[in-house]
Design a protein around this motif. Structure first.
Motif, short mmCIF file in Angstrom:
data_model
loop_
_atom_site.label_atom_id
_atom_site.label_comp_id
_atom_site.label_asym_id
_atom_site.label_seq_id
_atom_site.Cartn_x
_atom_site.Cartn_y
_atom_site.Cartn_z
N ASN A 63 0.85 -1.18 0.00
CA ASN A 63 0.00 0.00 0.00
C ASN A 63 0.89 1.24 0.00
OD1 ASN A 63 -1.33 2.27 1.83
ND2 ASN A 63 -2.98 1.17 0.81
N ARG A 65 0.49 4.42 0.85
CA ARG A 65 0.54 5.24 2.07
C ARG A 65 1.31 4.53 3.17
NH1 ARG A 65 -5.24 7.91 1.35
NH2 ARG A 65 -4.54 10.00 0.75
N SER A 66 1.10 3.22 3.31
CA SER A 66 1.83 2.46 4.33
C SER A 66 3.32 2.45 4.02
CB SER A 66 1.29 1.02 4.40
OG SER A 66 -0.06 1.00 4.77
N ALA A 69 4.80 5.86 4.81
CA ALA A 69 4.84 6.07 6.26
C ALA A 69 6.02 5.33 6.87
CB ALA A 69 3.54 5.60 6.89
N THR A 74 5.86 9.56 6.57
CA THR A 74 4.77 10.40 6.06
C THR A 74 3.47 10.10 6.80
OG1 THR A 74 5.79 10.34 3.87
CG2 THR A 74 3.51 11.12 3.99
N THR A 75 2.81 11.14 7.31
CA THR A 75 1.53 10.97 8.00
C THR A 75 0.39 10.94 6.98
OG1 THR A 75 1.17 13.35 8.20
CG2 THR A 75 2.42 12.26 9.97
N LEU A 76 -0.79 10.52 7.44
CA LEU A 76 -1.96 10.52 6.57
C LEU A 76 -2.25 11.93 6.07
CD1 LEU A 76 -4.42 9.22 5.24
CD2 LEU A 76 -5.65 9.49 7.42
N SER A 79 0.25 12.84 3.49
CA SER A 79 0.00 12.13 2.24
C SER A 79 -1.12 12.79 1.45
CB SER A 79 -0.37 10.67 2.52
OG SER A 79 -0.79 10.01 1.35
N ILE A 80 -2.19 13.15 2.13
CA ILE A 80 -3.32 13.80 1.47
C ILE A 80 -2.88 15.12 0.85
CG2 ILE A 80 -5.55 14.93 1.87
CD1 ILE A 80 -6.06 12.77 4.03
N ARG A 83 -0.52 14.51 -2.21
CA ARG A 83 -1.24 14.06 -3.40
C ARG A 83 -1.99 15.21 -4.07
NH1 ARG A 83 -3.59 7.94 -2.14
NH2 ARG A 83 -1.56 7.02 -1.65
N TYR A 99 -4.62 9.65 -8.07
CA TYR A 99 -4.37 8.89 -6.85
C TYR A 99 -5.67 8.30 -6.29
CZ TYR A 99 0.41 10.69 -6.43
OH TYR A 99 1.74 10.96 -6.64
N ASP A 101 -7.16 5.69 -2.72
CA ASP A 101 -6.80 5.24 -1.37
C ASP A 101 -6.00 3.95 -1.35
OD1 ASP A 101 -7.91 7.44 -0.18
OD2 ASP A 101 -9.82 6.48 0.29
#
Length: 223
Positions: A63, A65-66, A69, A74-76, A79-80, A83, A99, A101
């Protein structure tokens, strides 16, 4: 832009890149814009070189985002924001970042084999653009052989030829050797742009920065 050297070429640009690197897309698109604004399309030869950001990535990928991180912290929220920023930058340059989820980071070794295959036919830039689009715009798994075959066939390659290259162990070893040479010369990230084997820019520089370097290097060639 030329994809092979000829008598009218004044400038060779080597690009060190990875297919899953968004800043490689931004950097290349800014370089492309600079070349167009200076009307140097017929004076430039671009060669693409492999750089796997995650050479040990498993076939199923991770994933995105994982992965970011774990690798960069990188935090959520980060990341948002990233992107959104990349999507806006891409739109300004005519590229669509799409992009989602569950987007995954993939192993890019086979994708780099396709770019290497395209060199002989002068189609490296076309292939690189197609792979960027497949991953970032069309949400494709660019580690999957079937998907890569589809991309290569659309670019103009024979399916049997593509399958052979993607499964040739000696070519994979050659690719790893090429990457090793860049690493041994202290290239540890992408994108990187080398102009006429000398001046080097790293990162997704601004269009005006590329224009300044292009103008200077071209002037030196004309002296």
């Amino acid at each position: 832009m030329n994809s092979s050297l000829n008598h009218s070429t004044l400038l060779k640009i080597d690009i060190l890149s990875d297919v899953v690197c968004p800043w490689c897309v931004i950097g290349y698109k800014r370089l492309q814009k600079a070349i167009q604004e200076l009307q140097l399309e017929d004076k430039v030869c671009i060669e693409w070189h492999p750089f796997e950001l995650n050479p040990q990535m498993s076939p199923e990928g991770e994933n995105l985002r994982s992965h970011l991180a774990a690798k960069y912290g990188t935090t959520l929220e980060g990341s948002i924001a990233a992107r959104k920023h990349l999507t806006e930058l891409g739109a300004e340059l005519g590229f669509r970042f799409n992009y989602f989820d569950e987007m995954r980071m993939y192993n890019t070794r086979k994708a780099h084999l396709l770019i290497h295959l395209a060199k002989e036919k002068g189609l490296q830039t076309v292939m690189s653009e197609a792979l960027f689009e497949a991953y970032f715009s069309n949400q494709k798994d660019i580690s999957d052989t079937e998907e890569l075959v589809k991309v290569a066939v659309q670019v103009g390659f024979n399916e049997a030829e593509v399958c052979y290259v993607l499964n040739d162990r000696s070519l994979t070893e050659m690719l790893q050797s090429l990457q090793g040479k860049w690493l041994s010369n202290d290239f540890n990230g992408v994108p990187a742009f080398i102009f006429n084997y000398g001046v080097t820019l790293t990162g997704a520089q601004e269009i005006n920065t590329f224009k300044s370097v292009l103008t200077r290097v071209i002037a030196e060639e004309l002296v």
